[in-house]
Every structure is written in C-alpha cells, then in structure tokens.
Design a protein around this motif. Structure first.
Motif, mmCIF file in Angstrom:
data_model
loop_
_atom_site.group_PDB
_atom_site.id
_atom_site.type_symbol
_atom_site.label_atom_id
_atom_site.label_comp_id
_atom_site.label_asym_id
_atom_site.label_seq_id
_atom_site.Cartn_x
_atom_site.Cartn_y
_atom_site.Cartn_z
ATOM 1 N N ALA A 513 0.836 -0.929 -0.174
ATOM 2 C CA ALA A 513 -0.214 -0.219 -0.115
ATOM 3 C C ALA A 513 0.796 1.460 0.190
ATOM 4 C CB ALA A 513 -0.843 -0.010 1.160
ATOM 5 N N ALA A 514 2.331 1.166 1.117
ATOM 6 C CA ALA A 514 3.013 1.948 0.122
ATOM 7 C C ALA A 514 3.626 2.137 -0.489
ATOM 8 C CB ALA A 514 3.892 1.756 1.747
ATOM 9 N N GLU A 642 8.931 8.702 3.863
ATOM 10 C CA GLU A 642 8.174 9.743 3.718
ATOM 11 C C GLU A 642 6.572 8.676 3.783
ATOM 12 O OE1 GLU A 642 7.121 11.924 0.303
ATOM 13 O OE2 GLU A 642 9.716 11.783 0.631
ATOM 14 N N LYS A 643 6.490 8.405 3.759
ATOM 15 C CA LYS A 643 5.218 7.188 3.890
ATOM 16 C C LYS A 643 4.816 7.380 5.084
ATOM 17 C CE LYS A 643 2.935 6.669 0.034
ATOM 18 N NZ LYS A 643 2.787 6.858 -0.945
ATOM 19 N N CYS A 646 4.117 10.177 7.298
ATOM 20 C CA CYS A 646 2.752 11.083 6.864
ATOM 21 C C CYS A 646 1.892 10.256 7.253
ATOM 22 C CB CYS A 646 3.133 10.774 5.534
ATOM 23 S SG CYS A 646 1.033 11.143 4.973
ATOM 24 N N TRP A 647 1.771 8.787 7.899
ATOM 25 C CA TRP A 647 1.087 7.468 8.758
ATOM 26 C C TRP A 647 0.705 8.228 9.803
ATOM 27 C CZ3 TRP A 647 2.286 2.011 6.100
ATOM 28 C CH2 TRP A 647 1.716 2.167 5.341
ATOM 29 N N ALA A 648 2.401 8.187 10.096
ATOM 30 C CA ALA A 648 2.434 9.074 11.898
ATOM 31 C C ALA A 648 1.451 9.768 12.191
ATOM 32 C CB ALA A 648 3.651 8.644 12.624
ATOM 33 N N GLY A 649 1.801 10.603 11.036
ATOM 34 C CA GLY A 649 1.139 11.979 11.403
ATOM 35 C C GLY A 649 -0.400 12.133 11.150
ATOM 36 N N ARG A 650 -0.783 10.823 10.001
ATOM 37 C CA ARG A 650 -2.327 11.180 10.165
ATOM 38 C C ARG A 650 -2.998 9.922 10.779
ATOM 39 N NH1 ARG A 650 -4.290 10.483 4.147
ATOM 40 N NH2 ARG A 650 -2.806 8.420 4.394
ATOM 41 N N ARG A 651 -2.387 9.472 11.498
ATOM 42 C CA ARG A 651 -3.634 7.952 12.397
ATOM 43 C C ARG A 651 -4.263 8.810 12.870
ATOM 44 N NH1 ARG A 651 0.212 4.673 16.077
ATOM 45 N NH2 ARG A 651 0.742 3.856 14.252
ATOM 46 N N GLY A 654 -7.023 6.511 10.215
ATOM 47 C CA GLY A 654 -6.966 5.305 9.551
ATOM 48 C C GLY A 654 -6.869 4.995 8.469
ATOM 49 N N ALA A 655 -6.182 6.299 7.873
ATOM 50 C CA ALA A 655 -6.569 5.235 5.705
ATOM 51 C C ALA A 655 -4.647 5.296 5.571
ATOM 52 C CB ALA A 655 -6.833 6.560 5.354
ATOM 53 N N ALA A 656 -4.701 4.178 4.790
ATOM 54 C CA ALA A 656 -2.817 3.763 4.490
ATOM 55 C C ALA A 656 -2.938 4.424 2.934
ATOM 56 C CB ALA A 656 -2.421 2.879 4.610
ATOM 57 N N GLY A 657 -1.598 4.433 2.564
ATOM 58 C CA GLY A 657 -0.865 3.572 1.204
ATOM 59 C C GLY A 657 -1.816 5.180 0.610
ATOM 60 N N GLY A 658 -1.196 5.832 -1.201
ATOM 61 C CA GLY A 658 -1.411 6.193 -1.459
ATOM 62 C C GLY A 658 -2.422 6.796 -2.417
#
Lengths: 812, 159
Positions: A513-514, A642-643, A646-651, A654-658
């Motif tokens: 996904a990443a 980088e990805k 990005c997730w850590a910030g957006r936790r 629930g979304a993941a991947g590009g």
C-alpha cells in the motif's frame, strides 16, 4: 533494595523474587517448574534456599526479595534436600545413563543412539544436551540414583508438529500453565499419584481439544516430553537468524535455527508465535519447490535455464508495452521486490502495478495499543493471531460482530451474531442508531434500526447493549472481511467518532500500500488486460472466472515458489526464493523490519527483486543497476520513510497508502468470491453457510498447504453444526455428510458445537467445492481444454443457503 | 448423541439454579451429575465447562483427581478390589491383575458388554479375610487369583 546471596550483595527492585535476585548476582539456583514466561509456581521444590531468620526452606522462585535478606543457596542441608527431590523425580524418568558404568564411552561406539524409538536414558533422548533436567542433575551434582525406578510404559502420542512422550514428563506443569495463559487451556493435570499425567479432556487428540498449536508448550517443556518433530534428528543449530514471519500482517519476529544449509525449526524471538510462525516455515524445503524456470513449449511447461526463460519474457514483454499490461504482485514479497516490480511495470512497460491484498490495509497500533472501546469484525484468530491475542487481553472493551462464536466473541463484552453475510447490514443499523441517538431523542427511527438488525438475527437486547459501547470505538476489520463490510465499518467508525483499523492480508501488505500499488480485482471493469506478470499470488485458485481470464491472456508470466494453479496457466514460470533465502525488508506499523537470509535459495530460484532487476536491465532500462538487496533498500527507504511519517501524522484517519480508501473499497477484493447464492430460495435447504478462513490454510494455502501437518489440520476441519440442527438431521459428531449449495457440493465431517447459532453451519478453510451437477458439464468442458492443473473448483461464499444430507452408513 | 448432550445441558442448568455461577460450583455440579447419571459423561463435562466458562480440560482434570467421580458408564456388576495394606500384602495386586486380564479392562473402566466395571478401593474393612473383592453387595474373601474366574462365571450365570 539490597540483599545478600551467598555473601554477594545485590541490589534489586521491589517485586523481584529471590531466585531472580540470585540470577542477577550470578548465582544459579536449580529449578524446573519456574520459567521466565510464567508466573511463579513453587512446584518442583528444587529451588529451596535458606534465609537468615526464616524458618524452614522457602522456595526461592516464589519468595519475594526483601531489604537486608541474607540468603544461602548452597548449604549441605539444601544440597541433601535437592538430591532427594531430584532422585524421586528421576525414579519416574528414564535415566539409565546417569547410573551407567561406562558413561561417556557410548558416543565413541555409536553416533546415532538417539534415533531409537524409545528413550531410556539421556543419550537416547532427542533433548540430550538441551534438557533442563539433565542440566539440573549436573548442577546438583547427583551421581547415582538409589531409588528403584518406577517402570512407566505409556504410549507416545503423536500430534501434529510434535510428539508427546508421557514417560519423559516430570509434571512440572509449565505446559499446562502456558496453555492456560495463552487461552486455549487444552491440557491439564489428570488423575493423581503414579497415574498422574498431562492430558487433554478424555485423552482426546489435541486437534479436538481446542489446541491452537502455537507450540508454546514445546518451548517451555524442560525435558523431551514435548518434542518438535521438525529437525528432530537434524542435530543442533549451527546458526540462528532472526527474521520476520512471512505469513500475516502481525510481523512477529522469529529465530530460524539453521544447520547444514537447512532450516531446522523456527523459535520465538520476542513475540509469542502462532502455529504459522512456529511451525509454518517447513515449506522452504518442500520437494515441490520450483527449482528451475519453466517455459511453455508445444503447450507444455518444460524446464529451462534462466537466460532462455528471461529472454522469452523480455521478447514478449517488449512487444506488449502499454496499458494492456498488468503486473500483479502481492504483499508476501519484500519491499525490494515490490519497488522494482512497480518500476518495471510503470516505467519500463508503461502499464500498471497492482496488489491483490487490498482494500487498503492500515497500521495496527501495536505499540500504542487500542484506546477506548473496540468493535471487531470477522475472526482475527484465523488471519492475525497476534491481533486476536491483543484484543483478547482487553476483552471487556470489545464488541464482536461475527456469526460464529469465535474465541474473541466468547471473551467479548458484547457479541452480536448476525446470520452469515449480513454483518454489513447490522453495522448500517448501528450507524443509523448512533446518528439518531445524537439527534434529539428520535426513539422511533432507532427503533427501526434494531428491527433491521433483528431481521439479520441479532436480538434487540444485544443490539441495545452494544450501542453505548461504541462511542469513540476503534473498528477492527481483518482481511477476511469483504469490501462492503469494510465500507460499512468505515461509516460506522465515522458515526462513532472513532477510526477504522483494517489489518492487511500478508506480511508486507502495508508495504504494497505504501509503495502505491493499486488494488486489483478480476470483476472490476479495469482496462482490458492482454498480458500479465503475476508474482507471489495464486489468483486462479478457487475463482474460475479469474482462471478463465488468465488462460485467455496473450502472455502470462508467473513468479512463485510452487507450481500453483496460476503458474500452471503461465507461458513462463520463474522460480522465486522464499523468505528464508532473501535479504530485504517488510514494512510494519513500527517501520521497516529486516528479513534476513538464513539459507541459500533452493535450486536455481532467485530472490524476486533480482529477477525484476535482471529483466529491467535486459530491457535496457536504467534504474535497475543493483548489486545487492541493501542497495535496493537504500533506494526505497526514503520513499517509505516519508510515507510512514505521513501515516504517523495522520493516524486517526485510518487511511493508508497512496490511494483514496473509498476508491480501494469500491472494488471487490479478488479474494472474495461472488455472493450470488446468498439470498437463495428456501428450497436450497434450511441452513446458512458461514465460510470463514482458517489459519491452517493461510491465504490461498500456497505455502501452508506445503507444510504437511498444516495441510492435515486444514483438511480435517469439520463442519460446525449446532447440536439441535444436527439432531434434526440425525447427525452427530464425526458423521460424514454432503453439503450442497447452488454452486457445488462437498463431502464434510460434522462436529456439533454450540459455537454456531441454530440455522448456521460453519466451514472454515479454503475448500475445493465440486461443481454442482448442472454446472458440471461446463466445468468439465473447461477442464478438458487444458492440462489437469486448471482449477475446475470454486470457493463458495459465506451467506449462501446450503443443504446438509447425512451420508448413509456404508459411506455411499 | 445430540439427545444426550441436551439432557446434559438441561441437567447442568437445573443443578446450577441452587449454586453460584462460578468456579466454586464445579465439584457440586460434578456431584449432581454423578448422582443423576451414575457417572460423568463427556457431554456433561462439556456442558459444565460451558456453564462455568472454563475449559473442558479443567473440568476433566478435577473429575479425574477425585476418586469419587467415575468417567465411565457403571457396569451392571461393580467389582471393587481392595488395595488396603492388608489385602495389598496378601496378594491384592495379583487378584487385580487377574481380573484385569479376564475382563480386558483396567480399573476405572467398564467392559464392552456393559456387564462389569472394575475399581480399586482403599479398604473394605474385612482385613481378616484378605485379600478381598466386593461384587455389588457381596464380599469374597481369602482369594487366590484362580478363584477369580469362578466368581465371574458365577455372577454371569446368576444374571
């Protein structure tokens, strides 16, 4: 606090036991029932110590250390006591080697004494050299036993993966305790006195006793009473390699023990392993592994060399550049393979790179843990046991929505059990009730909500008790949840103000996904594909439509470990190296984890990334000049880091991947067969089928089915029927029956259990349904066109109506 | 089988009415099942485990620990072999061995035809006549292994 052990001062924290303090001081106290993984037990009486000012001889494994304690571990009285205890233990344990006059000479006489079927002494024992009883005898300095041996003559019990030899058991209870701690409690102390032993209820086989075969009992057993068969006579490990488990998205670390270029066994490194991690690595040495590339000549796949095979791939791919080419690679492959595969597909071929193990997985919060309440869908026990264990720990905060009474459903605070295939409707009803509840007391519409749920088989009281547990809830969906259910879960998460955690299918689904691979689906109206490259995925298994499309392609390359159903359709088959044979990384929620090479690739098989790199070079493209896996890791690290940031910030989202989650979800996951038979006419029979996955047939079973005992366990999974339904049909546990749906039929063995609701039957695992009689002609015709490998079977979906007919006495 | 299971569930539920629904109810539950059935059936074990929320192995472990509980259907004739000190020393073990061989069952088991069940007991209180066995209500004393077969035929003829 400060205390002295045999005159040595040692500083320990409060809550430490005297035994642990002694260990810190460098003093070894013998002991056989105590184990770092277990709570103190104080059963074996070998760790007795003397404490100044304390009466008697307390056991040091249960005695908490206290300030100023003066402990003696080796007084003559203690030595005498230990010898007596040990001697009594040995009177019930085969130990002729201790009393042997020619000790130490036998090794010169015969090298392979331990291959005798029965253990009569240490030299004959599979645990010779790593037995803790043997070590204790040396530590205590027992040279001879005077007590008459009590002749035990019990039968060795063969279980999947390991043998149980009751004659070697010293009843320390470690296995019983670890089994209890892990949940199944399949074994117990039974009887007493000389007859005492470790048994399952009624001495049934482990596979009928709720055992999950996690192997924890084998790991804690101090003797050879529990011995793993794999690598039993392979000698001792010459080398250990810590790597990542290649199966589910739990990314447990494991230690591969290697000797003579073979993986002897896998042992837990830091995490508790499940059956797959502990015993599932045997596929690495399966004789059916692809060892040389295969090329289709005159309609048949024949072995060839790498150069010829790659040249054929090159030649055919070069003439098929563009959007009609698709590369499909699953998250079983390392990041390096995914990265180069994507580059090959997009930059060289101008096509697209897909991954089948999506809808987009999200990061499971291993380290942070789940905050607040949790609602679980499906059965994590069969797709991600580590996740199940984590959720079981927090039982009172868990609501389970699943038709079958899974372990989690039993431990959960609240269990909603809709009929199979109607989970999504129940989630919709919950969403509506939540939304209405937030508005001004609209009793009527929330009343309608539960009526919807009731129509799906959920009782009103359950529905109402679940509602208050959902505020801010985290929704956990496993890869066994169909896309529409994940979608419904996402809406519910939004309504409840929580988040959705979707566990990935494979060890590196997150990496796929990443790296921005697109979700793949056969039934989606994707651009017309004329040629394809499949790596690490067996798309044809169980899906006749997919098999049909694949066999209709102009050109198909399959890269895998085995000649799968998909590989059998290919024009070129490339042998890939397994996880134990590559150096690389997988992406976990905690960041990149290293996969380490333990043994050389089987035959001529090559790591996936190497194959892609070579192809890229042969097609004269830049960006494929890599000498080693590390270089590829270096190239992709930046992108993944980088990805990941990005997730850590957006936790929380629930979304993941590009990709947009909704886009991913609107596609039907290819692992889910169609649900045509679901509504079914009543004459289809009175039962609804729940078709959960089974841990024993992980994923498509490409690897798991090559581990003989996993295959055995998978093939012997019974159809679970409610006792009342079974009575109505005249069936009882162990009976054979024919299970029939509109799509096909299957012979099954029945087990009655109250873990399924009335009217529901549950059949775990990937079953090969025989085509229904009316559809048989077509299937046969299709099968006739190709060689035997074309799958003429299909998987049948949860929620369809089935009829169960007992097999007549003679087995028909 | 399914029928049996349901009877067991009902039986356990009924017995539970007078008890607290916790682990402490295990022994009283086993006792009431045994009083009702004469033994602890696998169905009852599974029903008790279900009712108390413990593993079946836990119930089984407790049931095998106490000699009071039987896990096999009692035979029509129950043979108790005395293994008290006196009987043990004057040949009890060889009597038991002979019975085991003649009946083809071990202590705690019931013969396949359901006619006999065999049990070893601590003392029957007839030490003066040791070694002794008790069949139903009758005590046979001063035995030698060769007497055993005769006693068995006698009982079978009587039946």
């Amino acid at each position: 606090m400060l205390l002295t052990i045999d005159g040595l001062a040692v500083e320990v924290e409060a809550g430490t036991t005297v035994k642990e303090a002694a260990q810190k001081a460098g003093v070894e106290i013998p002991g056989l029932c105590d184990h770092p993984l277990l709570h103190p037990h104080g059963g074996c009486r070998l760790c007795l110590v003397e404490v100044e000012g304390m009466r008697g001889y307390p056991s040091s494994c249960t005695l908490p250390a206290s300030e100023g304690m003066a402990v003696k571990t080796n007084t003559p009285a203690l030595v005498e006591l230990r010898r007596t205890v040990l001697e009594m233990l040995l009177s019930e344990h085969p130990c002729i080697c201790i009393n042997c006059d020619r000790q130490g000479e036998c090794d010169q006489v015969r090298a392979s004494l331990r291959k005798v079927p029965r253990t009569i002494g240490c030299r004959y024992c599979p645990a010779d050299g790593r037995c803790q009883l043997q070590h204790t005898v040396e530590l205590v300095g027992l040279k001879r036993t005077e007590l008459l041996p009590v002749g035990l003559d019990r039968d060795l019990i063969r279980s999947p993966f390991f043998d149980r030899d009751p004659n070697l058991c010293i009843l320390c209870g470690r296995c019983v305790r670890v089994c209890q701690d892990r949940g199944p409690a399949a074994i117990t102390f039974a009887s007493r006195g000389f007859e005492a032993g470790i048994e399952t209820a009624f001495g049934r086989p482990l596979e009928e006793s709720g055992c999950t075969f996690c192997g924890a009992c084998v790991d804690v057993c101090p003797t050879a009473a529990l011995t793993e068969r794999s690598g039993r006579h392979g000698g001792r490990a010459q080398e250990t390699v810590v790597t990542v488990c290649p199966y589910c998205s739990a990314n447990c670390s494991l230690t591969l023990e290697v000797a003579g270029g073979r993986v002897l066994r896998a042992a837990p490194a830091e995490d508790d392993l499940c059956v797959l991690g502990r015993f599932g690595s045997q596929f690495v040495h399966h004789p059916d592994r692809l060892k040389r590339p295969l090329l289709r000549k005159n309609g048949r796949l024949v072995e060839t060399g790498w150069e010829e095979a790659l040249a054929a791939v090159c030649r055919n791919l070069e003439s098929r550049r563009g959007m009609e080419f698709a590369l499909i690679i699953s998250g079983v492959c390392s990041n390096e393979a995914l990265f180069l595969a994507r580059r090959l597909a997009r930059e060289v071929m101008g096509g697209r790179a897909y991954a089948p193990d999506l809808p987009a997985p999200s990061a499971i919060p291993w380290s942070a843990g789940f905050q607040g309440p949790v609602l679980v869908l499906g059965d994590p026990g069969s797709t991600n046991p580590r996740l199940e264990a984590r959720l079981l720990e927090m039982g009172t905060r868990v609501t389970a929505v699943t038709p079958a009474r899974t372990r989690l459903a039993r431990a959960a605070r609240c269990w909603l059990s809709p009929r199979p295939g109607e989970e999504a409707t129940v989630l919709e009803a919950l969403t509506r009730a939540l939304q209405d509840g937030q508005g001004a007391g609209s009793q009527t519409s929330s009343g309608q909500a539960w009526r919807v749920a009731e129509a799906c088989g959920v009782m009103e009281s359950q529905f109402r008790s679940a509602l208050p547990l959902l505020q801010g809830a985290c929704l956990v969906a496993g890869p066994d949840c169909p896309p529409e259910l994940v979608q419904a879960a996402e809406r519910l998460a939004r309504a409840a103000g929580g988040e959705l955690v979707a566990a990935g299918q494979n060890c590196n689904s997150l990496g796929a996904a990443a790296l921005g691979l697109e979700p793949w689906d056969w039934s989606a109206p994707s651009p017309e594909i004329r040629s394809a490259y499949l790596a690490g995925c067996n798309q044809a298994a169980g899906h006749p439509e997919a098999a049909e499309k694949l066999s209709g392609l102009d050109f198909l390359v399959v890269q895998d470990l085995f000649l799968t159903e998909t590989a059998a359709l290919a024009d070129v088959v490339l042998p890939a190296a397994s996880f134990a044979e590559i150096q690389g990384t997988v992406l976990s929620p905690e960041g990149l984890l290293p996969v380490r090479r333990a043994v050389a690739p089987r035959g001529q098989s090559r790591p996936d990334w190497q194959i892609f790199a070579r192809l890229g070079q042969m097609m004269r493209s830049s960006g494929f000049e890599f000498e080693s896996g590390e270089q590829v890791t270096g190239a992709l690290r930046e992108e993944l880091d980088e990805k990941w940031q990005c997730w850590a910030g957006r936790r929380g989202s629930g979304a993941a991947g590009g990709m947009e989650n909704s886009a991913a979800l609107s596609l039907r996951a290819s692992s889910q067969p169609t649900r045509d038979g679901r509504s079914g006419s009543p004459e289809g029979g009175g039962l609804t089928l729940e078709c959960g996955p089974s841990i024993y047939g992980f994923g498509g079973g490409t690897r798991a089915s090559r581990v003989p005992d996993l295959k055995y366990l998978h093939d012997h999974l019974s159809l679970q029927v409610h006792p009342l339904d079974a009575r109505a049909l005249g069936l009882c546990t162990g009976d054979g029956a024919i299970l029939q749906s509109s799509e096909g039929w299957l012979e099954v063995r029945v087990r009655t259990t109250r873990n399924v609701n009335r009217g529901t039957v549950c059949l775990p695992g990937n079953r090969r349904w025989n085509p229904a009689p009316d559809a048989a002609d077509g299937a046969d015709a299709r099968q006739g066109d190709h060689d035997d490998h074309l799958p003429g079977w299909r998987a049948v979906a949860s929620g369809c109506r089935v009829r169960l007919t007992p097999l007549s006495e003679d087995g028909r | 089988m399914a029928q049996l299971h349901f009877d067991a569930v009902e039986m356990v539920q009924k017995a539970l009415e007078n008890l607290d629904n916790d682990r402490g109810a295990l022994i009283p539950l086993l006792q009431s099942v045994q009083a009702e059935l004469g033994y602890i059936s696998p169905q009852a074990v599974s029903a008790i485990a279900d009712a108390l929320g413990v593993a079946e192995s836990h119930v089984y472990g407790a049931a095998t620990f106490y000699s009071e509980f039987h896990l096999n259907i009692p035979g029509q004739n129950c043979i108790k072999v005395c293994m008290g000190t006196s009987c043990y020393l004057s040949g009890g073990p060889s009597i038991l061995e002979r019975l085991t061989r003649s009946l083809g069952i071990k202590p705690g088991q019931t013969s396949r035809d359901g006619k006999f069940s065999l049990e070893r007991v601590a003392c029957l209180g007839c030490c003066s006549r040791s070694p002794v066995i008790q069949v139903n209500d009758l005590v046979y004393g001063n035995l030698s292994p060769s007497d055993v077969d005769q006693i068995l035929t006698e009982i079978e003829e009587r039946a």
